[in-house]
Design an enzyme around this catalytic site. Structure first.
Site, PDB file in Angstrom:
ATOM      1  N   SER A   1     -12.974   4.523   4.444  1.00 58.11           N
ATOM      2  CA  SER A   1     -13.631   4.040   5.527  1.00 58.11           C
ATOM      3  C   SER A   1     -14.944   5.160   5.521  1.00 58.11           C
ATOM      4  O   SER A   1     -15.011   6.077   5.511  1.00 58.11           O
ATOM      5  CB  SER A   1     -12.669   4.334   6.775  1.00 58.11           C
ATOM      6  OG  SER A   1     -12.006   3.267   6.925  1.00 58.11           O
TER       7      SER A   1
ATOM      8  N   ASP B   1       0.828  -1.074   0.228  1.00 54.09           N
ATOM      9  CA  ASP B   1      -0.084  -0.192  -0.004  1.00 54.09           C
ATOM     10  C   ASP B   1       1.250   1.225   0.005  1.00 54.09           C
ATOM     11  O   ASP B   1       1.776   1.445   0.716  1.00 54.09           O
ATOM     12  CB  ASP B   1      -0.757  -0.090   1.193  1.00 54.09           C
ATOM     13  CG  ASP B   1      -1.902   1.014   1.321  1.00 54.09           C
ATOM     14  OD1 ASP B   1      -2.630   1.367   0.277  1.00 54.09           O
ATOM     15  OD2 ASP B   1      -2.402   1.209   2.529  1.00 54.09           O
TER      16      ASP B   1
ATOM     17  N   ASN C   1     -10.253   0.624  -0.540  1.00 53.92           N
ATOM     18  CA  ASN C   1      -9.306   0.525   0.869  1.00 53.92           C
ATOM     19  C   ASN C   1      -9.829   1.009   2.145  1.00 53.92           C
ATOM     20  O   ASN C   1     -10.381   2.116   2.180  1.00 53.92           O
ATOM     21  CB  ASN C   1      -8.198   1.386   0.353  1.00 53.92           C
ATOM     22  CG  ASN C   1      -7.275   0.906  -0.663  1.00 53.92           C
ATOM     23  OD1 ASN C   1      -7.679   0.110  -1.556  1.00 53.92           O
ATOM     24  ND2 ASN C   1      -6.246   1.405  -0.692  1.00 53.92           N
TER      25      ASN C   1
ATOM     26  N   HIS D   1      -7.609   9.722   3.980  1.00 51.38           N
ATOM     27  CA  HIS D   1      -7.364   8.862   4.622  1.00 51.38           C
ATOM     28  C   HIS D   1      -7.659   9.687   6.340  1.00 51.38           C
ATOM     29  O   HIS D   1      -7.766  10.499   6.385  1.00 51.38           O
ATOM     30  CB  HIS D   1      -5.980   8.718   4.753  1.00 51.38           C
ATOM     31  CG  HIS D   1      -5.540   7.935   3.324  1.00 51.38           C
ATOM     32  ND1 HIS D   1      -4.689   8.553   2.429  1.00 51.38           N
ATOM     33  CD2 HIS D   1      -5.613   6.668   2.993  1.00 51.38           C
ATOM     34  CE1 HIS D   1      -4.610   7.574   1.495  1.00 51.38           C
ATOM     35  NE2 HIS D   1      -5.048   6.575   1.810  1.00 51.38           N
TER      36      HIS D   1
HETATM   37  O1  G3H Z   1      -3.139   4.862   3.601  1.00 48.49           O
HETATM   38  C1  G3H Z   1      -3.041   4.860   4.823  1.00 48.49           C
HETATM   39  C2  G3H Z   1      -3.230   3.454   5.457  1.00 48.49           C
HETATM   40  O2  G3H Z   1      -4.245   3.496   6.168  1.00 48.49           O
HETATM   41  C3  G3H Z   1      -1.989   2.926   6.087  1.00 48.49           C
HETATM   42  O3  G3H Z   1      -1.843   3.534   7.475  1.00 48.49           O
HETATM   43  O4  G3H Z   1       0.631   4.360   7.120  1.00 48.49           O
HETATM   44  O5  G3H Z   1      -0.498   4.161   9.402  1.00 48.49           O
HETATM   45  O6  G3H Z   1      -0.074   2.311   8.278  1.00 48.49           O
HETATM   46  P1  G3H Z   1      -0.480   3.558   7.929  1.00 48.49           P
HETATM   47  P1  13P Z   2      -9.224   4.909   5.382  1.00 46.08           P
HETATM   48  O1  13P Z   2      -8.273   5.843   6.354  1.00 46.08           O
HETATM   49  O2  13P Z   2     -10.228   5.467   4.820  1.00 46.08           O
HETATM   50  O3  13P Z   2      -9.539   3.530   5.885  1.00 46.08           O
HETATM   51  O4  13P Z   2      -8.280   4.461   4.062  1.00 46.08           O
HETATM   52  C1  13P Z   2      -7.203   3.601   4.044  1.00 46.08           C
HETATM   53  C2  13P Z   2      -6.551   3.488   2.817  1.00 46.08           C
HETATM   54  O5  13P Z   2      -6.635   4.164   1.752  1.00 46.08           O
HETATM   55  C3  13P Z   2      -5.354   2.644   2.855  1.00 46.08           C
HETATM   56  O6  13P Z   2      -4.616   3.071   1.915  1.00 46.08           O
HETATM   57 ZN    ZN Z   3      -4.555   4.873   0.913  1.00 45.37          ZN
END
Ligand code: G3H
Ligand code: 13P
Ligand code: ZN
Length: 330
Positions: free
Chosen positions: A235, A93, A275, A189
């Site tokens: 989300s 990701d 996602n 996000h």
């Molecule tokens: O796009 C972001 C995802 O929710 C992953 O978040 O970088 O805190 O693992 P993170």
């Molecule tokens: P959310 O923060 O909306 O759950 O999005 C997750 C995401 O895009 C991970 O790549």
């Molecule tokens: Zn993302």
């Protein structure tokens, strides 16, 4: 060097082809630890859904990249043990460099995202193309991004959302050879996707966000018909989870997400990967806060991580069945 095929994983190509044709989206759930992974696999096995397991740079730093990769490998066997072998993609990701994408491909990922959206257009094209050439030689699929989401994208940050320009998508897809394209149509996000002043409020104070830019999505589809589109930041930030967190000592203010009705509409179109990370974080945090508030003497992590896992699993099942429509497609 490990090929994902040796690990029993699949790439996204066939899953996306079926999802676009069938008017549903494949869930892409992030995981950072054992309980999140168990919740994802249990939910997807029980709902007979294919799944994309997503690993961010942050997850690799937190949990150790080798351990995470072995966990994902174990997930294939785990699904079989649960009684139904679902298709599982292991996906990077928000990869931000060629080197990171290459390292993941070499260690057994079946899909990578190269997020060059913060670069000028031509640099995004060149970087994405470089990753595609390496990935396709190993039958690994690649997600690119055009347009920038508001908020923080791992090491990629953008203060304001820049919607995808439909005029660029055809050229980008042709020049890079990507297998799917993440676009920016108003999602972002995290658990606070809109400022309160961008929203209206229901009489009981619940924030109602503005609609996603379906006009941009339609323009994109018109230019690249049937091409797999990805929605990040999808989300919904369930009101009951936010309430649970806040009533057991949390302080989440002005949390607001994307209404599920809008995600269903997107999933019925060319959007074939959605996602979701924050919603599972909220579900787990709510469960943990409630257990610890009600049982202040508890100190066995299994007594709060277990309920957290169960809460995340229920949330994933709901997404597969009622929002993305992926249930029954494994
Ligand atoms: O796009 C972001 C995802 O929710 C992953 O978040 O970088 O805190 O693992 P993170
Ligand atoms: P959310 O923060 O909306 O759950 O999005 C997750 C995401 O895009 C991970 O790549
Ligand atoms: Zn993302």
């Amino acid at each position: 060097m490990t090929s994902y095929k040796e690990l029993g994983l699949v790439n996204t190509r066939e899953l996306f082809r079926k999802a676009v044709a069938g008017g549903y989206a494949i869930p892409a759930y992030n995981f950072n630890n054992l309980e999140q992974l168990q919740a994802v696999i249990q939910a997807c096995v029980e709902t007979r859904s294919p799944v994309i397991l997503q690993v961010s740079s942050g997850a690799r730093k937190y949990a150790n990249k080798t351990l995470l990769r072995y966990l994902a490998q174990g997930a294939v066997e785990y699904a079989k043990e649960l009684g139904y072998p679902i298709p599982i993609v292991l996906h990077l990701d928000h990869g931000d460099t060629f080197e990171l994408c290459k390292e993941c491909i070499d260690s057994g990922f079946s899909s990578v995202m190269i997020d060059g959206s913060h670069h000028p257009y031509e640099k995004n094209v060149a970087l994405t193309k470089q990753v595609v050439e390496y990935a396709h030689a190993r039958d690994v699929t690649v997600e690119g991004e055009l347009g920038v989401l508001a908020g923080v994208e791992d090491d990629v940050s953008a203060e304001h959302s820049h919607y995808t320009q439909p005029d660029q998508v055809q050229d980008f897809v042709k020049k890079t050879g990507v297998d799917s394209l993440a676009i920016s149509i108003g999602t972002s996000h995290g658990a606070t996707k809109f400022k309160p002043e961008q929203c209206t409020r229901t009489p009981d104070g619940v924030l109602v966000p503005p609609d996603l830019r379906f006009d941009i999505l339609e323009e994109v589809e018109r230019r690249i018909p049937g091409f797999p589109i990805v929605l990040h930041g999808a989300s919904s930030v369930p009101v009951d989870k936010v309430k649970q967190i806040n009533s057991y000592g949390g302080k989440l203010k002005d949390a607001v997400g994307i209404p599920e009705s809008q995600l269903r509409r997107a999933a019925a179109s060319a959007v074939c990967k959605i996602n979701i990370d924050s919603d599972a974080r909220l579900a787990m945090t709510g469960a943990i806060r409630e257990v610890l508030a009600k049982n202040p003497a508890e100190f066995d992590p299994r007594k709060y991580m277990g309920p957290a896992r169960e809460a995340a699993k229920e949330l994933y099942k709901h997404k597969n069945q009622d929002v993305l429509g992926s249930a029954g497609h494994a």
